[in-house]
Design a protein around this motif. Structure first.
Motif, PDB file in Angstrom:
ATOM      1  N   SER A 135       0.811  -1.213   0.000  1.00  0.00           N
ATOM      2  CA  SER A 135       0.000   0.000   0.000  1.00  0.00           C
ATOM      3  C   SER A 135       0.850   1.271   0.000  1.00  0.00           C
ATOM      4  O   SER A 135       0.328   2.367  -0.210  1.00  0.00           O
ATOM      5  CB  SER A 135      -0.938   0.007   1.220  1.00  0.00           C
ATOM      6  N   ASP A 136       2.145   1.150   0.234  1.00  0.00           N
ATOM      7  CA  ASP A 136       3.040   2.308   0.253  1.00  0.00           C
ATOM      8  C   ASP A 136       3.624   2.570  -1.132  1.00  0.00           C
ATOM      9  O   ASP A 136       3.699   1.676  -1.979  1.00  0.00           O
ATOM     10  CB  ASP A 136       4.202   2.081   1.226  1.00  0.00           C
ATOM     11  N   SER A 137       4.071   3.800  -1.360  1.00  0.00           N
ATOM     12  CA  SER A 137       4.849   4.098  -2.552  1.00  0.00           C
ATOM     13  C   SER A 137       6.228   3.469  -2.411  1.00  0.00           C
ATOM     14  O   SER A 137       6.779   3.369  -1.312  1.00  0.00           O
ATOM     15  CB  SER A 137       4.986   5.609  -2.743  1.00  0.00           C
ATOM     16  N   LEU A 138       6.785   3.040  -3.540  1.00  0.00           N
ATOM     17  CA  LEU A 138       8.059   2.322  -3.523  1.00  0.00           C
ATOM     18  C   LEU A 138       9.079   3.004  -4.418  1.00  0.00           C
ATOM     19  O   LEU A 138       8.735   3.535  -5.483  1.00  0.00           O
ATOM     20  CB  LEU A 138       7.859   0.881  -4.009  1.00  0.00           C
ATOM     21  N   ARG A 139      10.334   2.956  -3.997  1.00  0.00           N
ATOM     22  CA  ARG A 139      11.428   3.457  -4.820  1.00  0.00           C
ATOM     23  C   ARG A 139      12.582   2.458  -4.767  1.00  0.00           C
ATOM     24  O   ARG A 139      12.826   1.835  -3.730  1.00  0.00           O
ATOM     25  CB  ARG A 139      11.893   4.831  -4.359  1.00  0.00           C
ATOM     26  N   LEU A 140      13.263   2.317  -5.893  1.00  0.00           N
ATOM     27  CA  LEU A 140      14.410   1.427  -5.996  1.00  0.00           C
ATOM     28  C   LEU A 140      15.686   2.264  -5.913  1.00  0.00           C
ATOM     29  O   LEU A 140      15.897   3.184  -6.704  1.00  0.00           O
ATOM     30  CB  LEU A 140      14.373   0.657  -7.323  1.00  0.00           C
ATOM     31  N   LEU A 141      16.521   1.956  -4.926  1.00  0.00           N
ATOM     32  CA  LEU A 141      17.762   2.690  -4.735  1.00  0.00           C
ATOM     33  C   LEU A 141      18.837   2.184  -5.684  1.00  0.00           C
ATOM     34  O   LEU A 141      19.048   0.978  -5.825  1.00  0.00           O
ATOM     35  CB  LEU A 141      18.255   2.540  -3.290  1.00  0.00           C
ATOM     36  N   GLY A 142      19.535   3.127  -6.336  1.00  0.00           N
ATOM     37  CA  GLY A 142      20.630   2.762  -7.213  1.00  0.00           C
ATOM     38  C   GLY A 142      21.969   2.896  -6.520  1.00  0.00           C
ATOM     39  O   GLY A 142      22.085   3.528  -5.468  1.00  0.00           O
ATOM     40  N   GLU A 143      23.009   2.320  -7.116  1.00  0.00           N
ATOM     41  CA  GLU A 143      24.348   2.379  -6.510  1.00  0.00           C
ATOM     42  C   GLU A 143      24.890   3.794  -6.487  1.00  0.00           C
ATOM     43  O   GLU A 143      25.769   4.114  -5.681  1.00  0.00           O
ATOM     44  CB  GLU A 143      25.290   1.447  -7.272  1.00  0.00           C
ATOM     45  N   SER A 147      17.420   7.274  -6.976  1.00  0.00           N
ATOM     46  CA  SER A 147      16.347   6.289  -6.850  1.00  0.00           C
ATOM     47  C   SER A 147      15.327   6.493  -7.952  1.00  0.00           C
ATOM     48  O   SER A 147      15.249   7.564  -8.566  1.00  0.00           O
ATOM     49  CB  SER A 147      15.666   6.400  -5.478  1.00  0.00           C
ATOM     50  N   GLU A 148      14.551   5.447  -8.200  1.00  0.00           N
ATOM     51  CA  GLU A 148      13.482   5.540  -9.184  1.00  0.00           C
ATOM     52  C   GLU A 148      12.218   4.905  -8.624  1.00  0.00           C
ATOM     53  O   GLU A 148      12.278   3.940  -7.851  1.00  0.00           O
ATOM     54  CB  GLU A 148      13.878   4.855 -10.496  1.00  0.00           C
ATOM     55  N   ALA A 149      11.082   5.477  -9.017  1.00  0.00           N
ATOM     56  CA  ALA A 149       9.805   4.980  -8.521  1.00  0.00           C
ATOM     57  C   ALA A 149       9.487   3.631  -9.145  1.00  0.00           C
ATOM     58  O   ALA A 149       9.811   3.363 -10.306  1.00  0.00           O
ATOM     59  CB  ALA A 149       8.697   5.982  -8.837  1.00  0.00           C
ATOM     60  N   LEU A 150       8.858   2.774  -8.340  1.00  0.00           N
ATOM     61  CA  LEU A 150       8.382   1.479  -8.821  1.00  0.00           C
ATOM     62  C   LEU A 150       6.863   1.469  -8.828  1.00  0.00           C
ATOM     63  O   LEU A 150       6.222   2.124  -8.001  1.00  0.00           O
ATOM     64  CB  LEU A 150       8.894   0.348  -7.922  1.00  0.00           C
ATOM     65  N   ASN A 151       6.302   0.698  -9.726  1.00  0.00           N
ATOM     66  CA  ASN A 151       4.857   0.523  -9.785  1.00  0.00           C
ATOM     67  C   ASN A 151       4.447  -0.469  -8.700  1.00  0.00           C
ATOM     68  O   ASN A 151       4.729  -1.663  -8.809  1.00  0.00           O
ATOM     69  CB  ASN A 151       4.443   0.009 -11.164  1.00  0.00           C
ATOM     70  N   ARG A 152       3.813   0.031  -7.658  1.00  0.00           N
ATOM     71  CA  ARG A 152       3.476  -0.854  -6.533  1.00  0.00           C
ATOM     72  C   ARG A 152       2.452  -1.919  -6.909  1.00  0.00           C
ATOM     73  O   ARG A 152       2.299  -2.912  -6.179  1.00  0.00           O
ATOM     74  CB  ARG A 152       2.985  -0.034  -5.351  1.00  0.00           C
ATOM     75  N   GLU A 153       1.754  -1.742  -8.008  1.00  0.00           N
ATOM     76  CA  GLU A 153       0.800  -2.764  -8.452  1.00  0.00           C
ATOM     77  C   GLU A 153       1.522  -4.032  -8.904  1.00  0.00           C
ATOM     78  O   GLU A 153       0.906  -5.083  -9.018  1.00  0.00           O
ATOM     79  CB  GLU A 153      -0.051  -2.215  -9.593  1.00  0.00           C
ATOM     80  N   LYS A 154       2.818  -3.910  -9.167  1.00  0.00           N
ATOM     81  CA  LYS A 154       3.591  -5.060  -9.618  1.00  0.00           C
ATOM     82  C   LYS A 154       4.484  -5.617  -8.513  1.00  0.00           C
ATOM     83  O   LYS A 154       5.355  -6.459  -8.777  1.00  0.00           O
ATOM     84  CB  LYS A 154       4.442  -4.676 -10.832  1.00  0.00           C
ATOM     85  N   VAL A 155       4.283  -5.152  -7.291  1.00  0.00           N
ATOM     86  CA  VAL A 155       5.096  -5.601  -6.156  1.00  0.00           C
ATOM     87  C   VAL A 155       4.195  -6.189  -5.084  1.00  0.00           C
ATOM     88  O   VAL A 155       3.144  -5.624  -4.770  1.00  0.00           O
ATOM     89  CB  VAL A 155       5.911  -4.426  -5.566  1.00  0.00           C
ATOM     90  N   VAL A 156       4.590  -7.314  -4.524  1.00  0.00           N
ATOM     91  CA  VAL A 156       3.867  -7.903  -3.398  1.00  0.00           C
ATOM     92  C   VAL A 156       4.845  -8.195  -2.272  1.00  0.00           C
ATOM     93  O   VAL A 156       6.049  -8.356  -2.494  1.00  0.00           O
ATOM     94  CB  VAL A 156       3.122  -9.206  -3.790  1.00  0.00           C
TER      95      VAL A 156
END
Length: 222
Positions: A135-143, A147-156
């Motif tokens: 239910s939270d917004s997600l971001r992927l941290l880079g080296e 960071s970049e936003a992720l589509n939370r509908e595709k994450v469980v």
């Protein structure tokens, strides 16, 4: 089909800020481990449990079993240096073709309904891994620190019990350990098998921080 639950209880109390491992902390005057064992044993009358403990806590585990449970339905084995090793030690006690549940001892608010739902799916597909939507917004941290936003509908978010037919799980745990084996599903996928997701439960929390213990106390009816 025979049912075996591998209850992994080898964690420490480091993030809880206690010397006592989380599975032995009290909720309504009973240890966290009590509630986990009680739910699995009451989910099916023929459920057998393999309890995986750190060697120094075996006596505490036996005290809990002796106080509240049937010794004939619970075996104890010693954990290893990683979760993979601990689960593998538990699997060594599975002697017959079975549906095998692997569950974190500190997920003490798991429900019988979830256990039964996972069992039915594993019977049909060979595997059942509970997951809940994020239910939270997600971001992927880079080296590089960005960071970049992720589509939370595709994450469980993945929970336990993770449930597999023994014909899948036992040979999967004969492969070499990898650092990225965070749960049984990653091991089974590395073995070349797909896993089936089932709907998990928001209340199926993992005791990690002090607040989690308070939440568990509210979920569990004394």
């Amino acid at each position: 089909m025979k049912k075996v639950a591998i209850i992994v209880a080898g964690g420490s109390g480091r993030r809880m800020g206690t010397d006592l491992p989380k599975q032995f902390l009290l909720v309504h005057n009973k240890p966290v481990l009590y509630y986990t064992l009680q739910t699995f044993l009451s989910a099916y009358d023929d459920m057998q449990v393999v309890l995986v403990l750190g060697e120094e806590y075996v006596d505490m585990g036996r005290e809990i079993i002796d106080a509240w449970f049937d010794n004939e339905r619970i075996k104890i084995t010693i954990g290893g240096p990683t979760r993979f090793d601990s689960v593998k030690n538990g699997l060594a006690l599975v002697e017959e073709e079975s549906i095998i549940f692997v569950h974190d001892a500190v997920r003490c608010t798991v429900s019988k309904e979830l256990i039964q739902r996972c069992y039915k799916t594993a019977l049909e597909t060979g595997s059942a891994v509970p997951a809940i939507k994020c239910s939270d917004s997600l971001r992927l941290l880079g080296e590089d620190g960005n960071s970049e936003a992720l589509n939370r509908e595709k994450v469980v978010l993945i929970q336990t019990p993770q449930v597999f037919h023994s014909k899948i799980l036992l040979p999967a745990f004969n492969i070499d350990y990898k650092d990225w084996f965070t749960d049984e599903a990653t091991v089974v996928e590395a073995f070349g098998m797909k896993v089936s997701l089932v709907e998990g439960e928001k209340n199926n929390i993992k005791i990690t921080h002090p607040l989690d213990l308070e939440i568990a106390a509210r979920i569990i009816q004394p």
